[in-house]
Design an enzyme around this catalytic site. Structure first.
Site, PDB file in Angstrom:
ATOM      1  CE1 TYR A 293     -42.077 -13.599  18.070  1.00  0.00           C
ATOM      2  CE2 TYR A 293     -42.834 -13.821  20.332  1.00  0.00           C
ATOM      3  CZ  TYR A 293     -42.738 -13.316  19.040  1.00  0.00           C
ATOM      4  OH  TYR A 293     -43.904 -12.382  18.795  1.00  0.00           O
ATOM      5  CB  CYS A 294     -38.348 -11.874  19.267  1.00  0.00           C
ATOM      6  SG  CYS A 294     -37.775 -10.056  19.285  1.00  0.00           S
ATOM      7  CG  LEU A 295     -32.629 -10.754  21.921  1.00  0.00           C
ATOM      8  CD1 LEU A 295     -31.834 -10.531  20.957  1.00  0.00           C
ATOM      9  CD2 LEU A 295     -32.905  -9.699  23.167  1.00  0.00           C
TER      10      LEU A 295
END
Length: 562
Positions: A293-295
């Site tokens: 998720y995300c980074l």
């Protein structure tokens, strides 16, 4: 030392970067007499439109002369459509539109500087919005009359409480109702690995048998992992466990000054690769569904490319949730990223060893100042109304720090130089290439994402060497991912692109892909089930004989670090 001192006042934003943008814009505007003429013409036309509208409004005509932007809900209430507040807000919107014309469309100004100047102009205009003042806000005036001014008494109490909490670095009011391990992050499980950078949580099975391949989730370390394990009804982890998946979650350590030298390579080796080793011992002879998720998704893509380069076939599939691999169109967050800004940030982090949570939060709040700053000031302090804190809002206030070396490497190598997408990102002194990844991908983007814009996430299709199932869901960077079944108003688009199929441009993909009502969670769980090889008995919690004995109960220790 000077930058570090100034950074405490500017929340990490470089005055030099702002000055460069302003100078670029000013010098080119000064040399654009044609632009002056057009702006003068627009000003006269808007003044005429406003005068005509004011005359009509005085006679009872409520047809507006300008509509707000789709995301601007400040003037949507009925009170704003009545005289004189309709005239006030229409004048403000006309002025806002004119300033947009002033700050954009000037030949010679670099795109980045144009975006910065336009953004700053919007922020300054938002400060003087009629919504923010008692005399020009009909909702505040009505509340004051009806309550005899008690709204200001409550607002003063809220202001004093918030000021005390900020000075003492305490969480916002209501956060005590959402403590990890009590009200949120309550899915049963055990920590089965702990090192200096992360804890690995294995969740207990909830079904008599489970899918053979486990799921490893890699969250971003800019946030606490439990956004994916909030309350039981909107916990993605709980949903997956209930669908018969064996789920593992990385919980990152909240770094301090002693962790200043942790870099991207440490997050790769002590994080993703260490977790994969643990899964290989606990669930032997099974490949792994990995999700980031995300980074955390960006890091997982690096790990997947690294494993592919080594002919390591431990991954069964790869899921990226609101995760960018190309950073050339990284949205408004890129306003705060250029050489001047990064030099300034690096000096701040050099002094303290990490980037503080308040410095990161300040940048994110500016990106959505109407929703996160001004609307809150009006509601809390002028109307005296506290919006009840939700689990997602409490999680959002539970931020983490970023170590000096890692954050510098991440911003320079990925955001500024785009090394990963362009094949220059090196692990073990050799580049890792996204096109080497051959496992099926499930990629989720959100329509209103200001951190990872969906068209940026969609670019994985340009380099993918495998089948890609792409999902575009309603909501923003956080709320679009926390999209549990039954969530009202949720919709998503989903389509599979087989490796070798012609590429579709983002807008063409949207036109060709119908929207479905509901949550993408169920579509992902179905996709994982199809990609799995069958059902088996649940594995034990941990593998004590191989160094992965169960430790603390979930959510573990690291998530509680302040």
């Amino acid at each position: 030392m000077l930058h570090a001192a100034l950074g405490r006042m500017t929340y990490g934003i470089s005055p030099a970067a702002l000055a460069l943008a302003w100078t670029d814009w000013t010098l080119h505007l000064a040399q654009s007499p044609g632009k002056w003429a057009r702006l003068s013409e627009k000003a006269l036309r808007k003044a005429g439109r406003f005068g005509e509208y004011a005359a009509r409004a005085a006679g009872g005509d409520t047809q507006p002369c300008i509509a707000p932007l789709p995301q601007d809900r400040r003037f949507s209430g009925d009170a704003w459509q009545r005289w004189p507040f309709n005239v006030i807000h229409q004048g403000f919107l006309l002025n806002q539109q004119w300033w947009h014309n002033v700050t954009t469309g000037i030949g010679g100004v670099s795109p980045h500087h144009e975006q910065v100047v336009s953004f700053v102009a919007r922020q300054l205009l938002d400060v003087v919005s009629p919504v923010n003042f008692v005399a020009t806000n009909p909702d505040v005036l009505q509340a004051t009359v009806e309550q005899g001014g008690m709204n200001f008494v409550r607002g003063a109490a809220h202001l004093a409480d918030d000021g005390w909490r900020m000075l003492t670095e305490r969480p916002p009011a209501g956060a005590d109702n959402f403590i990890p391990g009590r009200q949120v992050a309550v899915t049963p499980g055990r920590v089965v690995l702990r090192n200096r950078l992360m804890e690995l949580i294995q969740y207990a099975p909830a079904t008599p048998d489970v899918h053979a391949e486990p799921v490893l989730i890699v969250p971003a370390w800019i946030m606490k992992y439990y956004i994916l394990d909030l309350s039981p009804q909107n916990s993605l982890v709980n949903h997956l466990v209930g669908r018969g998946h064996t789920v593992f979650m990385i919980s990152w350590h909240n770094p301090g000054e002693d962790d200043r030298d942790l870099g991207m390579d440490d997050y790769l080796r002590l994080g993703v690769l260490a977790a994969l080793d643990a899964l290989g011992a606990i669930v032997p002879d099974q490949r792994i569904h990995a999700a980031g998720y995300c980074l955390g998704g960006t890091l997982l893509a690096i790990a997947a490319a690294y494993l592919a380069r080594r002919r390591d076939e431990r991954l069964r599939s790869l899921t990226l949730l609101a995760a960018q691999t190309d950073f050339t169109e990284a949205g408004e967050l890129s306003l705060f990223i250029d050489d001047s800004e990064l030099d300034y940030l690096e000096d701040i982090m050099w002094h303290q060893g990490y980037l503080q949570t308040r410095q990161m939060a300040g940048a994110f709040q500016l990106l959505r100042s109407n929703d996160l700053v001004w609307s809150r000031i009006v509601n809390d302090y002028l109307l005296g109304q506290r919006q009840p804190l939700t689990d997602l809002m409490a999680w959002n206030a539970d931020a983490t720090r970023m170590p000096y070396r890692m954050h510098s490497e991440y911003l320079r190598r990925l955001f500024l130089k785009n090394d990963l997408f362009e094949g220059r990102y090196r692990v073990d002194d050799r580049p890792v290439v996204l096109a080497d990844i051959r496992v099926p991908m499930f990629v989720v983007a959100t329509e209103a994402d200001h951190v990872a814009p969906w068209k940026s996430v969609y670019k994985i299709n340009l380099v993918a060497g495998a089948d890609v199932t792409f999902v575009l869901t309603s909501g923003g960077h956080n709320a679009g991912i926390v999209s549990e079944p039954g969530h009202r108003g949720r919709r998503f688009r989903i389509a599979r692109r087989t490796n070798g199929d012609p590429y579709l441009a983002p807008d063409d993909w949207v036109a060709a892909t119908p929207a479905c009502d509901g949550s993408w969670w169920q579509a992902w769980a179905d996709w994982l089930a199809v990609a799995s090889s069958g059902r088996t008995a649940p594995p034990s919690l941990g593998a004590p004989g191989q160094g992965y004995a169960p430790l603390d109960a979930a959510p573990g220790r690291y998530v509680l670090e302040r």
